[in-house]
Design a protein around this motif. Structure first.
Motif, PDB file in Angstrom:
ATOM      1  N   ILE A   1       0.834  -1.211   0.000  1.00 44.86           N
ATOM      2  CA  ILE A   1       0.000   0.000   0.000  1.00 44.86           C
ATOM      3  C   ILE A   1       0.863   1.254   0.000  1.00 44.86           C
ATOM      4  O   ILE A   1       0.578   2.223  -0.706  1.00 44.86           O
ATOM      5  N   THR A   2       1.921   1.245   0.800  1.00 43.67           N
ATOM      6  CA  THR A   2       2.790   2.431   0.858  1.00 43.67           C
ATOM      7  C   THR A   2       3.586   2.626  -0.430  1.00 43.67           C
ATOM      8  O   THR A   2       4.026   3.752  -0.713  1.00 43.67           O
ATOM      9  N   GLU A   3       3.772   1.571  -1.214  1.00 41.66           N
ATOM     10  CA  GLU A   3       4.508   1.710  -2.479  1.00 41.66           C
ATOM     11  C   GLU A   3       3.627   2.225  -3.613  1.00 41.66           C
ATOM     12  O   GLU A   3       4.148   2.549  -4.684  1.00 41.66           O
ATOM     13  N   VAL A   4       2.309   2.290  -3.421  1.00 42.83           N
ATOM     14  CA  VAL A   4       1.421   2.813  -4.457  1.00 42.83           C
ATOM     15  C   VAL A   4       1.586   4.322  -4.552  1.00 42.83           C
ATOM     16  O   VAL A   4       1.617   5.035  -3.529  1.00 42.83           O
ATOM     17  N   ASN A   5       1.690   4.820  -5.775  1.00 45.92           N
ATOM     18  CA  ASN A   5       1.839   6.263  -6.001  1.00 45.92           C
ATOM     19  C   ASN A   5       0.470   6.940  -5.925  1.00 45.92           C
ATOM     20  O   ASN A   5      -0.462   6.552  -6.630  1.00 45.92           O
ATOM     21  N   THR A   6       0.350   7.928  -5.062  1.00 46.82           N
ATOM     22  CA  THR A   6      -0.890   8.690  -4.919  1.00 46.82           C
ATOM     23  C   THR A   6      -0.617  10.156  -5.215  1.00 46.82           C
ATOM     24  O   THR A   6       0.483  10.661  -4.958  1.00 46.82           O
ATOM     25  N   LYS A   7      -1.634  10.819  -5.752  1.00 46.01           N
ATOM     26  CA  LYS A   7      -1.484  12.227  -6.128  1.00 46.01           C
ATOM     27  C   LYS A   7      -2.830  12.933  -5.976  1.00 46.01           C
ATOM     28  O   LYS A   7      -3.861  12.431  -6.444  1.00 46.01           O
ATOM     29  N   VAL A   8      -2.828  14.075  -5.308  1.00 50.35           N
ATOM     30  CA  VAL A   8      -4.029  14.898  -5.189  1.00 50.35           C
ATOM     31  C   VAL A   8      -4.073  15.845  -6.384  1.00 50.35           C
ATOM     32  O   VAL A   8      -3.148  16.636  -6.603  1.00 50.35           O
ATOM     33  N   LEU A   9      -5.145  15.768  -7.167  1.00 50.87           N
ATOM     34  CA  LEU A   9      -5.252  16.562  -8.391  1.00 50.87           C
ATOM     35  C   LEU A   9      -6.168  17.769  -8.244  1.00 50.87           C
ATOM     36  O   LEU A   9      -5.905  18.815  -8.854  1.00 50.87           O
ATOM     37  N   VAL A  10      -7.249  17.656  -7.476  1.00 50.04           N
ATOM     38  CA  VAL A  10      -8.221  18.752  -7.381  1.00 50.04           C
ATOM     39  C   VAL A  10      -8.556  18.964  -5.912  1.00 50.04           C
ATOM     40  O   VAL A  10      -8.792  18.001  -5.178  1.00 50.04           O
ATOM     41  N   ILE A  11      -8.576  20.214  -5.481  1.00 50.23           N
ATOM     42  CA  ILE A  11      -8.994  20.598  -4.128  1.00 50.23           C
ATOM     43  C   ILE A  11      -9.986  21.746  -4.258  1.00 50.23           C
ATOM     44  O   ILE A  11      -9.707  22.747  -4.924  1.00 50.23           O
TER      45      ILE A  11
ATOM     46  N   LYS B   1     -20.126  30.954   8.549  1.00 53.13           N
ATOM     47  CA  LYS B   1     -19.758  30.079   7.448  1.00 53.13           C
ATOM     48  C   LYS B   1     -19.000  28.864   7.969  1.00 53.13           C
ATOM     49  O   LYS B   1     -18.067  28.996   8.768  1.00 53.13           O
ATOM     50  N   ILE B   2     -19.405  27.685   7.515  1.00 51.11           N
ATOM     51  CA  ILE B   2     -18.736  26.440   7.864  1.00 51.11           C
ATOM     52  C   ILE B   2     -18.056  25.918   6.600  1.00 51.11           C
ATOM     53  O   ILE B   2     -18.722  25.538   5.642  1.00 51.11           O
ATOM     54  N   ARG B   3     -16.749  25.918   6.602  1.00 50.42           N
ATOM     55  CA  ARG B   3     -15.975  25.530   5.420  1.00 50.42           C
ATOM     56  C   ARG B   3     -15.664  24.044   5.458  1.00 50.42           C
ATOM     57  O   ARG B   3     -15.276  23.504   6.482  1.00 50.42           O
ATOM     58  N   ARG B   4     -15.833  23.399   4.319  1.00 50.24           N
ATOM     59  CA  ARG B   4     -15.496  21.992   4.135  1.00 50.24           C
ATOM     60  C   ARG B   4     -14.621  21.866   2.895  1.00 50.24           C
ATOM     61  O   ARG B   4     -14.807  22.596   1.919  1.00 50.24           O
ATOM     62  N   ALA B   5     -13.691  20.941   2.956  1.00 50.75           N
ATOM     63  CA  ALA B   5     -12.768  20.706   1.843  1.00 50.75           C
ATOM     64  C   ALA B   5     -13.205  19.470   1.054  1.00 50.75           C
ATOM     65  O   ALA B   5     -13.624  18.468   1.643  1.00 50.75           O
ATOM     66  N   TRP B   6     -13.101  19.557  -0.260  1.00 48.29           N
ATOM     67  CA  TRP B   6     -13.393  18.434  -1.157  1.00 48.29           C
ATOM     68  C   TRP B   6     -12.125  18.140  -1.938  1.00 48.29           C
ATOM     69  O   TRP B   6     -11.533  19.040  -2.560  1.00 48.29           O
ATOM     70  N   VAL B   7     -11.700  16.893  -1.921  1.00 46.54           N
ATOM     71  CA  VAL B   7     -10.414  16.503  -2.510  1.00 46.54           C
ATOM     72  C   VAL B   7     -10.649  15.348  -3.476  1.00 46.54           C
ATOM     73  O   VAL B   7     -11.400  14.413  -3.176  1.00 46.54           O
ATOM     74  N   LEU B   8     -10.000  15.431  -4.641  1.00 47.17           N
ATOM     75  CA  LEU B   8     -10.018  14.371  -5.642  1.00 47.17           C
ATOM     76  C   LEU B   8      -8.593  13.895  -5.841  1.00 47.17           C
ATOM     77  O   LEU B   8      -7.702  14.691  -6.159  1.00 47.17           O
ATOM     78  N   ALA B   9      -8.360  12.602  -5.611  1.00 45.21           N
ATOM     79  CA  ALA B   9      -7.017  12.038  -5.699  1.00 45.21           C
ATOM     80  C   ALA B   9      -7.032  10.805  -6.587  1.00 45.21           C
ATOM     81  O   ALA B   9      -8.078  10.184  -6.808  1.00 45.21           O
ATOM     82  N   ILE B  10      -5.851  10.461  -7.089  1.00 41.89           N
ATOM     83  CA  ILE B  10      -5.688   9.251  -7.906  1.00 41.89           C
ATOM     84  C   ILE B  10      -4.594   8.398  -7.271  1.00 41.89           C
ATOM     85  O   ILE B  10      -3.771   8.886  -6.480  1.00 41.89           O
ATOM     86  N   ALA B  11      -4.600   7.109  -7.607  1.00 44.75           N
ATOM     87  CA  ALA B  11      -3.583   6.181  -7.139  1.00 44.75           C
ATOM     88  C   ALA B  11      -3.274   5.202  -8.248  1.00 44.75           C
ATOM     89  O   ALA B  11      -4.170   4.755  -8.973  1.00 44.75           O
ATOM     90  N   GLY B  12      -2.001   4.886  -8.402  1.00 42.47           N
ATOM     91  CA  GLY B  12      -1.573   3.936  -9.430  1.00 42.47           C
ATOM     92  C   GLY B  12      -0.283   3.260  -9.019  1.00 42.47           C
ATOM     93  O   GLY B  12       0.557   3.865  -8.343  1.00 42.47           O
ATOM     94  N   ASN B  13      -0.130   2.022  -9.454  1.00 42.90           N
ATOM     95  CA  ASN B  13       1.087   1.284  -9.128  1.00 42.90           C
ATOM     96  C   ASN B  13       2.135   1.365 -10.221  1.00 42.90           C
ATOM     97  O   ASN B  13       3.195   0.726 -10.119  1.00 42.90           O
ATOM     98  N   GLY B  14       1.861   2.136 -11.288  1.00 39.96           N
ATOM     99  CA  GLY B  14       2.821   2.255 -12.375  1.00 39.96           C
ATOM    100  C   GLY B  14       2.907   1.042 -13.268  1.00 39.96           C
ATOM    101  O   GLY B  14       3.778   0.984 -14.145  1.00 39.96           O
ATOM    102  N   ASN B  15       2.008   0.076 -13.067  1.00 38.07           N
ATOM    103  CA  ASN B  15       2.062  -1.152 -13.858  1.00 38.07           C
ATOM    104  C   ASN B  15       0.663  -1.580 -14.285  1.00 38.07           C
ATOM    105  O   ASN B  15       0.309  -2.753 -14.213  1.00 38.07           O
ATOM    106  N   GLY B  16      -0.160  -0.626 -14.714  1.00 38.83           N
ATOM    107  CA  GLY B  16      -1.448  -0.968 -15.295  1.00 38.83           C
ATOM    108  C   GLY B  16      -2.617  -0.949 -14.346  1.00 38.83           C
ATOM    109  O   GLY B  16      -3.681  -1.469 -14.701  1.00 38.83           O
ATOM    110  N   ARG B  17      -2.494  -0.370 -13.169  1.00 36.21           N
ATOM    111  CA  ARG B  17      -3.625  -0.270 -12.249  1.00 36.21           C
ATOM    112  C   ARG B  17      -3.802   1.188 -11.858  1.00 36.21           C
ATOM    113  O   ARG B  17      -2.835   1.895 -11.537  1.00 36.21           O
ATOM    114  N   LEU B  18      -5.081   1.618 -11.856  1.00 36.97           N
ATOM    115  CA  LEU B  18      -5.396   3.025 -11.603  1.00 36.97           C
ATOM    116  C   LEU B  18      -6.687   3.107 -10.796  1.00 36.97           C
ATOM    117  O   LEU B  18      -7.628   2.334 -11.027  1.00 36.97           O
TER     118      LEU B  18
END
Length: 426
Positions: free
Chosen positions: A259-269, A280-297
């Motif tokens: 799990i720790t070797e999987v590459n993760t990246k936050v693309l949209v915040i 005002k109550i602020r909430r954060a929305w985050v979109l992230a991706i994860a891939g192992n560099g070998n055909g899984r996304l």
């Protein structure tokens, strides 16, 4: 002026009012925006007391009272007299006489579960659940102040002098032997940590003060001991002492190292403000991706009041949602694919070896995470960040397998480059 006309008018109005039938006065409604409350409904069934149903009786109450709240035996009274003074015994007897055991039986509630608070009989022990920390230290001195530079130097000198062993005579001893003895007797790493992490910066103090931190529950707490298991798995090798990846490990079947070797990246915040009467109550929305560099996304999105929590949740969801992506020669895709999300269209085309990744920065991170080296992507219409990421992932997942197409058409799939050029295509 004659009064006959006005008098006749008044008399006619009075007679006309008397001749009209009586009308019920209209109900006055208060001007309010909320609806009126309905009248209190009567219960369908009459309340029946427990005595009428035969569930309890004075004899049962008396028997339960004698079993649960028994009186002191003569032996117990003699033991109490040895421990308490006559005045205290008189106060205890007065308190026992003032409380009716029947009232305790009828009105009181005694817990029988294993998690009950054991404070009914013994007040000589301190239980962290219900008792406060005892104030053993004196209150702080109001005349305390911070040290000056000279006082800091004197404090350091005193600390060093206290570390020197008093039972060893260092006069005439070589420097090597002195250092050897000091290293054997003194733990310099521990003393250095104490000085820098817990320094004494005040003078004229009364020593350590009372702490406002609640006492710990302890290890052998009755009813809880042995039931709590730490989320630490020895098989993880110390990679997940906080237990962050334990649920993900059970869901995906991956080890913590994988799990720790999987590459993760936050693309949209994005930040969303909810306007309430408290502000005002602020909430954060985050979109992230994860891939192992070998055909899984995988892609994951999460919300939270704290940005750090939202980022962590999105990354874990992206790892959980990883799916296989078809790749041609482990470097590009099969042909051309297109996907649309909202008003955003993403078109991805396969490219020859050495072409590289030619796409926008978010799509570039997606291709690099899945392990694609040669590809071209374009967005002819809107370029919404969220829709572009989702459309790109959807396009990669919507690729058609050439083998399945050939089987569906009843034909044989042949790679011309490998057949006619012997695999020398680079």
């Amino acid at each position: 002026m004659s009064v006959a006309g006005p008098a006749r008018c008044l008399l006619s109005r009075r007679l006309a009012a008397a001749a009209k039938p009586a009308v019920a006065p209209s109900q006055c409604h208060s001007f309010h925006s909320s609806a009126q409350l309905a009248a209190r409904r009567k219960p369908r069934f009459k309340s029946i007391r427990a005595e009428e149903m035969g569930l309890i009786s004075p004899e049962k109450i008396e028997e339960y009272t004698k079993q649960t709240f028994p009186k002191y035996t003569p032996e117990e009274v003699e033991v109490l007299k040895k421990r308490y003074t006559p005045e205290q015994m008189a106060a205890l007897e007065a308190g026992e006489a003032a409380i009716d055991p029947n009232d305790l039986t009828i009105q009181g509630r005694i817990r029988r579960d294993p998690y009950r608070l054991p404070y009914l009989d013994d007040f000589s022990k301190i239980y962290p659940i219900i008792d406060k920390r005892p104030q053993t230290n004196p209150p702080p001195n109001p005349s305390a102040r911070f040290m000056t530079n000279e006082e800091h130097a004197e404090d350091l000198t005193k600390r060093l002098e206290d570390l020197i062993p008093k039972d060893v005579n260092f006069e005439g001893m070589p420097q090597d032997e002195i250092q050897k003895i000091l290293h054997e007797r003194i733990d310099f790493n521990m003393e250095e940590a104490k000085y820098f992490l817990e320094p004494e910066t005040l003078v004229n103090t009364n020593g350590p003060s009372n702490s406002a931190v609640a006492p710990a529950l302890g290890k052998n707490l009755a009813g809880v001991a042995g039931m709590y298991k730490a989320p630490i798995d020895p098989a993880d090798g110390g990679l997940d002492d906080q237990g962050i990846y334990q649920n993900l490990k059970r869901r995906t079947g991956l080890s913590v190292k994988e799990i720790t070797e999987v590459n993760t990246k936050v693309l949209v915040i994005r930040f969303v403000d909810n306007q309430t009467r408290l502000g005002k109550i602020r909430r954060a929305w985050v979109l992230a991706i994860a891939g192992n560099g070998n055909g899984r996304l995988g892609i994951g999105e999460a919300k939270s009041v704290e940005l750090a929590v939202a980022r962590q949740k999105a990354k874990l969801l992206a790892i959980q949602n990883m799916k296989p992506i078809r790749r041609y020669e482990d470097r590009t895709i099969f042909g051309m694919v297109k996907a649309k999300v909202g008003a955003t269209i993403v078109q991805i085309d396969a490219r020859p070896p050495g072409f590289g990744l030619r796409a926008s920065h978010r799509l570039f991170e997606i291709f690099r995470a899945v392990g694609i080296q040669d590809i071209a992507a374009k967005m002819p219409r809107a370029r919404n960040p969220m829709n572009s990421v989702k459309a790109c992932v959807q396009a990669l997942l919507s690729q058609k397998d050439p083998n399945e197409v050939a089987v569906g058409r009843g034909k044989k799939l042949v790679d011309l480059r490998k057949v006619y050029y012997g695999g020398n295509v680079y």
